[in-house]
Write a protein that holds these residues in place. Structure first.
Motif, mmCIF file in Angstrom:
data_model
loop_
_atom_site.group_PDB
_atom_site.id
_atom_site.type_symbol
_atom_site.label_atom_id
_atom_site.label_comp_id
_atom_site.label_asym_id
_atom_site.label_seq_id
_atom_site.Cartn_x
_atom_site.Cartn_y
_atom_site.Cartn_z
ATOM 1 N N PHE A 179 0.855 -1.170 0.000
ATOM 2 C CA PHE A 179 0.000 0.000 0.000
ATOM 3 C C PHE A 179 0.897 1.228 0.000
ATOM 4 C CE2 PHE A 179 -2.132 -3.406 2.249
ATOM 5 C CZ PHE A 179 -3.352 -3.474 1.604
ATOM 6 N N TYR A 180 0.465 2.258 -0.723
ATOM 7 C CA TYR A 180 1.271 3.457 -0.860
ATOM 8 C C TYR A 180 0.453 4.676 -0.445
ATOM 9 C CZ TYR A 180 4.196 0.377 -3.650
ATOM 10 O OH TYR A 180 4.985 -0.663 -4.074
ATOM 11 N N PRO A 181 0.679 5.176 0.758
ATOM 12 C CA PRO A 181 -0.017 6.405 1.164
ATOM 13 C C PRO A 181 0.357 7.554 0.229
ATOM 14 C CG PRO A 181 1.050 5.356 3.038
ATOM 15 C CD PRO A 181 1.540 4.653 1.817
ATOM 16 N N PHE A 182 -0.541 8.503 0.120
ATOM 17 C CA PHE A 182 -0.319 9.686 -0.709
ATOM 18 C C PHE A 182 -0.281 10.896 0.213
ATOM 19 C CE2 PHE A 182 -2.023 13.333 -3.033
ATOM 20 C CZ PHE A 182 -1.129 13.386 -4.079
ATOM 21 N N PHE A 183 0.696 11.761 0.024
ATOM 22 C CA PHE A 183 0.860 12.925 0.884
ATOM 23 C C PHE A 183 0.571 14.189 0.090
ATOM 24 C CE2 PHE A 183 3.789 9.584 2.244
ATOM 25 C CZ PHE A 183 3.247 9.317 3.488
ATOM 26 N N ALA A 184 -0.552 14.845 0.406
ATOM 27 C CA ALA A 184 -0.950 16.050 -0.307
ATOM 28 C C ALA A 184 -0.158 17.271 0.158
ATOM 29 C CB ALA A 184 -2.445 16.293 -0.122
ATOM 30 N N GLU A 185 0.331 17.248 1.388
ATOM 31 C CA GLU A 185 1.068 18.382 1.937
ATOM 32 C C GLU A 185 2.462 17.948 2.347
ATOM 33 O OE1 GLU A 185 -0.953 20.274 5.136
ATOM 34 O OE2 GLU A 185 -2.881 20.221 4.131
ATOM 35 N N LYS A 186 3.330 18.923 2.477
ATOM 36 C CA LYS A 186 4.665 18.634 2.997
ATOM 37 C C LYS A 186 4.539 18.366 4.492
ATOM 38 C CE LYS A 186 9.316 20.538 3.371
ATOM 39 N NZ LYS A 186 9.984 19.289 3.347
ATOM 40 N N ILE A 187 4.970 17.211 4.894
ATOM 41 C CA ILE A 187 4.897 16.805 6.292
ATOM 42 C C ILE A 187 6.323 16.626 6.785
ATOM 43 C CG2 ILE A 187 4.090 15.026 7.877
ATOM 44 C CD1 ILE A 187 1.844 14.491 5.750
ATOM 45 N N ASN A 188 6.655 17.295 7.868
ATOM 46 C CA ASN A 188 8.021 17.319 8.359
ATOM 47 C C ASN A 188 8.291 16.163 9.336
ATOM 48 O OD1 ASN A 188 10.618 18.257 8.583
ATOM 49 N ND2 ASN A 188 10.131 19.727 10.196
ATOM 50 N N LEU A 189 8.147 14.942 8.851
ATOM 51 C CA LEU A 189 8.475 13.742 9.619
ATOM 52 C C LEU A 189 9.308 12.817 8.738
ATOM 53 C CD1 LEU A 189 5.068 12.814 11.330
ATOM 54 C CD2 LEU A 189 7.092 13.719 12.455
ATOM 55 N N LEU A 190 10.216 12.092 9.359
ATOM 56 C CA LEU A 190 10.970 11.076 8.645
ATOM 57 C C LEU A 190 9.993 10.060 8.063
ATOM 58 C CD1 LEU A 190 13.728 9.743 7.967
ATOM 59 C CD2 LEU A 190 13.546 8.567 10.181
ATOM 60 N N ARG A 191 10.184 9.699 6.799
ATOM 61 C CA ARG A 191 9.298 8.733 6.133
ATOM 62 C C ARG A 191 10.021 7.400 5.989
ATOM 63 N NH1 ARG A 191 6.206 12.420 1.605
ATOM 64 N NH2 ARG A 191 5.786 14.132 3.035
ATOM 65 N N VAL A 192 9.323 6.339 6.394
ATOM 66 C CA VAL A 192 9.931 5.013 6.420
ATOM 67 C C VAL A 192 8.912 3.976 5.947
ATOM 68 C CG1 VAL A 192 11.109 3.337 7.899
ATOM 69 C CG2 VAL A 192 11.274 5.752 8.434
ATOM 70 N N ASN A 193 9.385 2.938 5.256
ATOM 71 C CA ASN A 193 8.526 1.805 4.899
ATOM 72 C C ASN A 193 8.197 1.015 6.157
ATOM 73 O OD1 ASN A 193 8.963 2.560 2.248
ATOM 74 N ND2 ASN A 193 10.394 0.915 1.815
ATOM 75 N N CYS A 194 7.031 0.362 6.158
ATOM 76 C CA CYS A 194 6.622 -0.461 7.297
ATOM 77 C C CYS A 194 6.232 -1.851 6.801
ATOM 78 C CB CYS A 194 5.440 0.176 8.018
ATOM 79 S SG CYS A 194 4.890 -0.758 9.466
ATOM 80 N N LYS A 195 6.781 -2.863 7.433
ATOM 81 C CA LYS A 195 6.441 -4.241 7.106
ATOM 82 C C LYS A 195 5.627 -4.823 8.261
ATOM 83 C CE LYS A 195 8.492 -7.911 4.478
ATOM 84 N NZ LYS A 195 9.725 -8.395 3.874
ATOM 85 N N THR A 196 4.444 -5.321 7.933
ATOM 86 C CA THR A 196 3.533 -5.864 8.932
ATOM 87 C C THR A 196 3.706 -7.378 9.018
ATOM 88 O OG1 THR A 196 1.941 -4.098 8.554
ATOM 89 C CG2 THR A 196 1.104 -6.099 9.583
ATOM 90 N N ILE B 25 2.321 14.950 17.221
ATOM 91 C CA ILE B 25 1.185 14.167 16.722
ATOM 92 C C ILE B 25 0.002 15.088 16.487
ATOM 93 C CG2 ILE B 25 -0.486 12.365 17.308
ATOM 94 C CD1 ILE B 25 1.865 11.047 18.952
ATOM 95 N N ASN B 26 -0.279 15.973 17.432
ATOM 96 C CA ASN B 26 -1.378 16.912 17.297
ATOM 97 C C ASN B 26 -1.181 17.814 16.075
ATOM 98 O OD1 ASN B 26 -3.839 18.229 18.341
ATOM 99 N ND2 ASN B 26 -2.468 19.971 18.601
ATOM 100 N N THR B 27 0.038 18.305 15.871
ATOM 101 C CA THR B 27 0.325 19.143 14.697
ATOM 102 C C THR B 27 0.098 18.362 13.415
ATOM 103 O OG1 THR B 27 1.927 20.439 15.959
ATOM 104 C CG2 THR B 27 2.120 20.522 13.557
ATOM 105 N N PHE B 28 0.493 17.094 13.393
ATOM 106 C CA PHE B 28 0.286 16.261 12.212
ATOM 107 C C PHE B 28 -1.218 16.126 11.908
ATOM 108 C CE2 PHE B 28 -0.767 12.059 10.534
ATOM 109 C CZ PHE B 28 -0.068 12.083 9.338
ATOM 110 N N MET B 29 -2.022 15.949 12.952
ATOM 111 C CA MET B 29 -3.451 15.702 12.743
ATOM 112 C C MET B 29 -4.221 16.949 12.310
ATOM 113 S SD MET B 29 -4.345 12.723 15.503
ATOM 114 C CE MET B 29 -5.319 13.791 16.457
ATOM 115 N N ILE B 30 -3.760 18.121 12.722
ATOM 116 C CA ILE B 30 -4.501 19.327 12.340
ATOM 117 C C ILE B 30 -3.849 19.899 11.116
ATOM 118 C CG2 ILE B 30 -5.348 19.862 14.621
ATOM 119 C CD1 ILE B 30 -3.115 21.917 14.877
#
Length: 190
Positions: free
Chosen positions: A102-119, A185-190
């Motif tokens: 699955f590939y999330p789509f990011f509409a805005e610039k989000i200032n967090l490290l991005r990493v793949n996740c294996k379940t 987390i709160n900043t990410f959600m709003i």
């Protein structure tokens, strides 16, 4: 509305307290907390991708079958070398059992490290460059049925790596590692 899907009560409690959410009074298969004023819900799904997938569907129906709402999977995850306590954003989800992606789509610039996740279907301590968790792929599989990709995300706090790990049975330790990142987390959600 923003729906958070979180595996355990220990992981959810700091956010429930921060947002002053109340437990829904009806008996449910899943513990659900909400605050309609803040337009936020938290569902505690239990461990595993199947529980995560079912809880998304349950939450969808519990809150009136509204399409294209925001869905966020939050929790702890392991990684080979990212520091304990680091908050990261999942940019690709891989199911270890069937190799679905699955590939999330990011509409805005989000200032967090991005990493793949294996379940994985059970705890995995063979660390790689991917995050390791037990819920993310089930969450994405189900949330994709009810919302568009730019509204579905997963954020994780690193709880274990090749150098160490938190005590997963110690609720206070879990609480502390999450509380340090609540404002982000709160900043990410709003």
């Amino acid at each position: 509305m923003i729906h958070l899907i979180i595996a355990t009560n220990a992981e959810a409690r700091p956010l429930i307290d921060y947002y002053k959410l109340k437990k829904k009074s009806e008996f449910n298969e899943f513990q659900i907390y909400s605050n309609n004023k803040k337009e936020l819900s938290i569902t505690i799904c239990g461990l595993g991708k199947i529980s995560a997938a079912i809880s998304v569907t349950h939450t969808y129906y519990e809150f009136g079958c509204q399409k294209n709402q925001i869905w966020i999977n939050f929790g702890l995850a392991g990684h080979k070398n990212i520091n304990l306590g680091e908050l990261v954003l999942v940019n690709k989800v891989i199911d270890a059992a069937n190799n679905y992606k699955f590939y999330p789509f990011f509409a805005e610039k989000i200032n967090l490290l991005r990493v793949n996740c294996k379940t994985y279907d059970s705890p995995n301590y063979n660390y790689t460059e991917n995050l390791t968790d037990m819920e993310c792929s089930g969450f994405f599989f189900s949330a994709n049925k009810y919302s568009t990709k730019e509204l579905i995300h997963s954020i994780k706090i690193i709880s274990d790596n090749k150098l160490g790990k938190i005590n997963f049975k110690n609720k206070l330790e879990i609480n502390q590692i999450i509380e340090k990142k609540i404002e982000v987390i709160n900043t990410f959600m709003i």
